[in-house]
Enzyme design. Structure first.
Site, short mmCIF file in Angstrom:
data_model
loop_
_atom_site.label_atom_id
_atom_site.label_comp_id
_atom_site.label_asym_id
_atom_site.label_seq_id
_atom_site.Cartn_x
_atom_site.Cartn_y
_atom_site.Cartn_z
N CYS A 31 -19.23 9.46 -32.05
CA CYS A 31 -18.65 8.25 -31.47
C CYS A 31 -19.19 7.49 -30.31
CB CYS A 31 -17.16 8.15 -31.66
SG CYS A 31 -16.22 6.83 -30.78
N CYS A 34 -16.53 6.69 -27.80
CA CYS A 34 -15.82 7.96 -27.05
C CYS A 34 -16.59 8.47 -26.10
CB CYS A 34 -15.54 8.96 -28.38
SG CYS A 34 -14.64 8.61 -29.68
#
Length: 102
Positions: A31, A34
């Site tokens: 991600c 993230c």
């Protein structure tokens, strides 16, 4: 302080029974947002010994992600006294993350 990696095995001890507020980061290595939030959380962990910063990999711990109804990542959840005190979804700037803790 360093960032704690949370699993089903240590969730009760590290999160629910924590005497400090806990900032949970639901994330995954693939991600992009993230990965943007990760260094910010490392900074917060170093600067704020009064807070426990924890990461939960949603791919490795789908049950924990499900129990918090995590639908998108990153999701940040503040836990206080074993209960959800605040939460946000998506990459957030450091100031916004810190404001969740107050």
């Amino acid at each position: 302080m360093s960032v704690y990696h949370i699993t089903q095995n240590n969730f009760q001890e590290e999160v629910i029974r924590s005497s400090k507020p806990v900032l949970l980061d639901f994330w995954a290595p693939w991600c992009g947002p993230c990965r943007m939030v990760g260094p910010i959380l490392d900074q917060i962990a170093e600067e704020r010994p009064d807070i426990k910063v924890c990461k939960i990999n949603v791919d490795e711990e789908p049950e924990l992600a499900g129990s918090f109804q995590v639908m998108s990542i990153p999701t940040l959840v503040v836990m206080q006294d074993g209960k959800v005190a605040n939460r946000s979804m998506g990459a957030q700037p450091k100031a916004r993350i810190l404001s969740m803790l107050n």
